[in-house]
Structures are given as C-alpha cells and as structure tokens.
Design an enzyme around this catalytic site. Structure first.
Site, PDB file in Angstrom:
ATOM      1  N   CYS A  36      58.935   1.082  12.156  1.00 27.62           N
ATOM      2  CA  CYS A  36      58.232   1.909  13.086  1.00 27.62           C
ATOM      3  C   CYS A  36      59.208   1.710  14.288  1.00 27.62           C
ATOM      4  O   CYS A  36      58.859  -0.153  14.461  1.00 27.62           O
ATOM      5  CB  CYS A  36      57.131   2.193  13.683  1.00 27.62           C
ATOM      6  SG  CYS A  36      55.697   3.532  14.652  1.00 27.62           S
ATOM      7  N   HIS A  76      55.936  11.326  11.007  1.00 27.66           N
ATOM      8  CA  HIS A  76      55.629   9.882  11.085  1.00 27.66           C
ATOM      9  C   HIS A  76      55.565  10.546  12.937  1.00 27.66           C
ATOM     10  O   HIS A  76      54.617   9.878  14.048  1.00 27.66           O
ATOM     11  CB  HIS A  76      56.873   9.410  11.056  1.00 27.66           C
ATOM     12  CG  HIS A  76      57.261   8.310  11.947  1.00 27.66           C
ATOM     13  ND1 HIS A  76      56.538   6.711  10.685  1.00 27.66           N
ATOM     14  CD2 HIS A  76      56.913   7.851  12.779  1.00 27.66           C
ATOM     15  CE1 HIS A  76      56.361   5.804  11.998  1.00 27.66           C
ATOM     16  NE2 HIS A  76      56.556   6.295  13.407  1.00 27.66           N
ATOM     17  N   GLU A  77      56.401  11.158  13.804  1.00 31.45           N
ATOM     18  CA  GLU A  77      56.499  11.088  14.756  1.00 31.45           C
ATOM     19  C   GLU A  77      55.438  11.572  15.823  1.00 31.45           C
ATOM     20  O   GLU A  77      55.019  11.998  16.549  1.00 31.45           O
ATOM     21  CB  GLU A  77      57.605  11.923  15.851  1.00 31.45           C
ATOM     22  CG  GLU A  77      59.170  11.033  15.903  1.00 31.45           C
ATOM     23  CD  GLU A  77      58.811   9.581  15.750  1.00 31.45           C
ATOM     24  OE1 GLU A  77      57.998   9.034  16.534  1.00 31.45           O
ATOM     25  OE2 GLU A  77      59.709   8.784  14.626  1.00 31.45           O
ATOM     26  N   HIS A 122      52.221  10.173  15.689  1.00 26.65           N
ATOM     27  CA  HIS A 122      52.240   9.579  16.663  1.00 26.65           C
ATOM     28  C   HIS A 122      51.614  10.440  18.546  1.00 26.65           C
ATOM     29  O   HIS A 122      50.894   9.734  19.110  1.00 26.65           O
ATOM     30  CB  HIS A 122      53.733   8.764  17.437  1.00 26.65           C
ATOM     31  CG  HIS A 122      54.402   7.370  17.396  1.00 26.65           C
ATOM     32  ND1 HIS A 122      53.542   6.651  17.407  1.00 26.65           N
ATOM     33  CD2 HIS A 122      55.271   7.284  16.388  1.00 26.65           C
ATOM     34  CE1 HIS A 122      54.148   4.953  16.155  1.00 26.65           C
ATOM     35  NE2 HIS A 122      55.260   5.683  15.810  1.00 26.65           N
TER      36      HIS A 122
END
Length: 181
Positions: A88, A130-131, A134
C-alpha cells in the site's frame, strides 16, 4: 500534472469512511486526474481519494498497463479466493500476503457520471478490493491474520516514516468471498 502528497498510516483520514460522490463536475474530474498522476508517479497499482486527504468514494488503478477509475463502487466478489503479496502506498515498503476474492465485478460511475462495470481477476481484482477497502476506512493490514498483523505493526513502528501517533487497527466487517457486500 498534479502530484499530491500521499497520507501515511496513522493519518486519521485513512480510517474514516468516504462519502458518496453526488456532483460529477470539474472538481471531481480534477480529483481523478490528481489521483491518476499521483498513483503513476508513486508508482502504485491503485490510489483512493482518502489517501490524498479527500473523503470521497473515488479510486484509480493501474494494472497490466491499463489505467482506470471508479466512482461510488459496489463490489460483487467471487467465492474463489487468492492469497498473495499486497502492499500500500500509505504503508511504504510493507508487503504481506493477504487473502482476497479471486475475481470481482465492480459497478459504479465514471468521473462524468456514466454507469460503468469493471470485471477483473487476479491483480486487478486485488487492486479494486484494496482501493474499495480504503473508501471504507479499511487498510489491508486489517485483513491479515493475528500473527501477520502483529509482525506488520512491528515493522511499521520500526520504519523511518512512521509518525509518533499511535495507530489503531480495525478489523474488516466485509467477508473476503461470496457475491455481495
């Protein structure tokens, strides 16, 4: 070209859920441009708006030579999983194996407000998950098992970039497999 500073682990903006985009305007298009420029400069496989201090549900990706973005994503995850290395930009030089769905169908909008669906597997699926995490205030280390999370936290504390604030670990409320959220 607008390269923006990337927020690092410990910054509270990384733990706040981002809000839905409601205005598809020039400001949003500039945000997508800034995200893309910053991600490519870093370089990274993806970058979410909270990572540059903007609490909106927007992210970009760069996988297999393809640059893309998604606004207000909704994910459908496969039951089949993959376990592999993940890093990351907000956790520099930190890489750990992380369990993710093998494939994803992501629905959302372009920066112009047009509906779009992105289907991907392997690295693209990993980047999209993953994004999207976030955008929900989740970091990939939150998905690690207890031993790996403890090792990651030790590595973070020993890093040169880590600030003086004590970080918090938040377990992900989202399953790693199964269609739907």
């Amino acid at each position: 070209m607008a390269i923006r500073p990337i927020r690092l682990f410990g910054d509270p903006v990384l733990r706040k859920p981002a809000i839905e985009v409601v205005h598809f305007d020039a400001e949003l298009r500039q945000l997508v441009t800034d995200l893309t420029d910053t991600m490519l400069d870093a370089p990274g496989a993806g970058l979410a708006a909270p990572q540059i201090g903007v609490g909106l549900r927007v992210f970009t990706w760069y996988v297999d030579g393809e640059v893309g973005h998604l606004v207000n994503p909704e994910l459908r995850l496969s039951d089949e999983t993959q376990d592999g290395p993940e890093g990351c930009l907000s956790l520099p030089e930190l890489t750990y194996d992380c369990l993710r769905a093998l494939s994803v169908v992501a629905s959302g909008f372009t920066m112009h407000g047009d509906p779009v669906t992105v289907e991907g597997s392997d690295l693209l699926a990993r980047a999209i998950q993953h994004e999207t995490d976030h955008l929900d205030g989740i970091l990939f280390i939150d998905r690690l098992d207890q031993a790996a999370r403890k090792a990651a936290m030790r590595e973070i504390r020993e890093s040169e970039w880590f600030g003086l604030e004590k970080p918090t670990i938040k377990l992900s409320p989202h399953a790693t497999g199964g269609f739907g959220r």
